[in-house]
Scaffold this motif. Structure first.
Motif, short mmCIF file in Angstrom:
data_model
loop_
_atom_site.label_atom_id
_atom_site.label_comp_id
_atom_site.label_asym_id
_atom_site.label_seq_id
_atom_site.Cartn_x
_atom_site.Cartn_y
_atom_site.Cartn_z
N ASP A 66 0.86 -1.10 -0.01
CA ASP A 66 -0.08 0.02 0.11
C ASP A 66 0.78 1.24 0.07
O ASP A 66 0.58 2.30 0.38
N TRP A 67 2.21 1.15 -0.08
CA TRP A 67 3.02 2.42 -0.43
C TRP A 67 3.08 2.79 -1.86
O TRP A 67 2.80 1.90 -2.61
N VAL A 68 3.06 4.06 -2.13
CA VAL A 68 3.10 4.56 -3.47
C VAL A 68 4.39 5.19 -3.60
O VAL A 68 4.72 6.53 -3.07
N LYS A 92 0.06 4.90 5.49
CA LYS A 92 -1.08 5.91 6.33
C LYS A 92 -0.78 7.20 5.71
O LYS A 92 -1.31 8.09 6.45
N ARG A 93 -0.22 7.42 4.53
CA ARG A 93 -0.38 8.63 3.73
C ARG A 93 0.62 9.43 4.39
O ARG A 93 0.27 10.77 4.25
N GLU A 94 1.76 9.27 4.93
CA GLU A 94 2.70 10.01 5.31
C GLU A 94 3.80 9.78 4.39
O GLU A 94 3.70 9.24 3.47
N HIS A 95 4.93 10.87 4.63
CA HIS A 95 6.19 10.86 3.70
C HIS A 95 6.99 10.09 4.25
O HIS A 95 7.48 10.16 5.37
N ALA A 96 7.73 9.21 3.22
CA ALA A 96 9.14 8.66 3.76
C ALA A 96 9.90 8.72 2.39
O ALA A 96 9.27 8.59 1.41
N MET A 97 11.26 9.01 2.60
CA MET A 97 12.04 8.99 1.66
C MET A 97 13.28 8.20 1.88
O MET A 97 13.91 8.26 2.99
N GLY A 156 11.52 10.94 6.98
CA GLY A 156 10.47 11.52 6.53
C GLY A 156 9.30 11.69 7.90
O GLY A 156 9.51 11.67 9.05
N THR A 157 7.91 11.88 7.58
CA THR A 157 7.09 12.08 8.62
C THR A 157 6.38 10.71 9.13
O THR A 157 5.73 10.85 10.04
N ALA A 158 6.66 9.78 8.44
CA ALA A 158 6.00 8.36 8.85
C ALA A 158 6.73 8.03 10.09
O ALA A 158 7.64 8.56 10.70
N ASP A 159 5.91 7.13 10.91
CA ASP A 159 6.33 6.73 12.23
C ASP A 159 7.65 5.69 12.03
O ASP A 159 7.97 5.12 10.96
N TRP A 160 8.15 5.49 13.28
CA TRP A 160 9.27 4.48 13.30
C TRP A 160 8.85 3.09 12.64
O TRP A 160 9.83 2.51 11.82
#
Length: 176
Positions: A66-68, A92-97, A156-160
């Motif tokens: 479910d990641w885009v 969860k529609r947060e940002h990760a890089m 990013g703003t994603a959780d751990w």
């Protein structure tokens, strides 16, 4: 007797009629209810990065469920080092890089990507310890792994746990 369409009151009435018409149109016109996150394939970017650097490249063997993947690029870092960026919208529609480079000093590169030079702990991912960094004012969490020839950063703003998902998806791709 003045005509109804003349003067200030005529202007107000005409403006009201126009706004009411626009409002009615917006009310009855169909609006898309599904989110749209652009999907960007990064396979060519990773392959090009692999041809431009003298070490094995790391990349996800498959994206977390479910990641885009929504951005990717190769840029010049400090001292001319190549930097690979792969961006995601998480489940969860947060940002990760995911970012990697052999830029030296490695600690300076990691601090710049994390917007912090202070470790707040470690996180075990697949039996490997990643350094955790956190910048509260930006709600930015970062995992850092220093390897002999490359530095890996997930931020990013994603959780751990979500950042850990991306870290566990990474695999080293042989130089070739």
């Amino acid at each position: 007797m003045r005509r109804f369409t003349e003067g200030f009151y005529g202007y107000v009435v005409a403006l009201f009629v126009c706004l009411a018409g626009a409002g009615l149109f917006l009310l009855i016109a169909p609006q898309p209810r599904e989110e749209h996150i652009p999907r960007r394939d990064y396979s060519i970017t990773v392959a090009n990065f692999g041809h431009s650097v003298p070490y094995a490249v790391w990349a996800p063997r498959q994206d977390p469920q479910d990641w885009v993947p929504n951005s990717n690029r190769i840029a010049k870092g400090e001292n001319g080092a190549q930097v690979l960026y792969l961006g995601y919208a998480t489940a969860k529609r947060e940002h990760a890089m995911f970012v990697q480079s052999n830029e030296q000093p490695a600690a300076g590169f990691a601090s710049r990507m994390a917007n912090s030079d202070k470790a707040v702990g470690t996180q075990q991912v697949g039996g490997v310890a990643w350094e955790q960094r956190y910048r509260e004012d930006k709600n930015q969490r970062t995992l850092v792994r220093f390897l002999p020839d490359v530095t890996l950063v997930i931020t990013g703003t994603a959780d751990w746990p979500e950042l850990g998902q991306l870290a566990s998806a990474l695999q080293e791709r042989p130089k070739g």
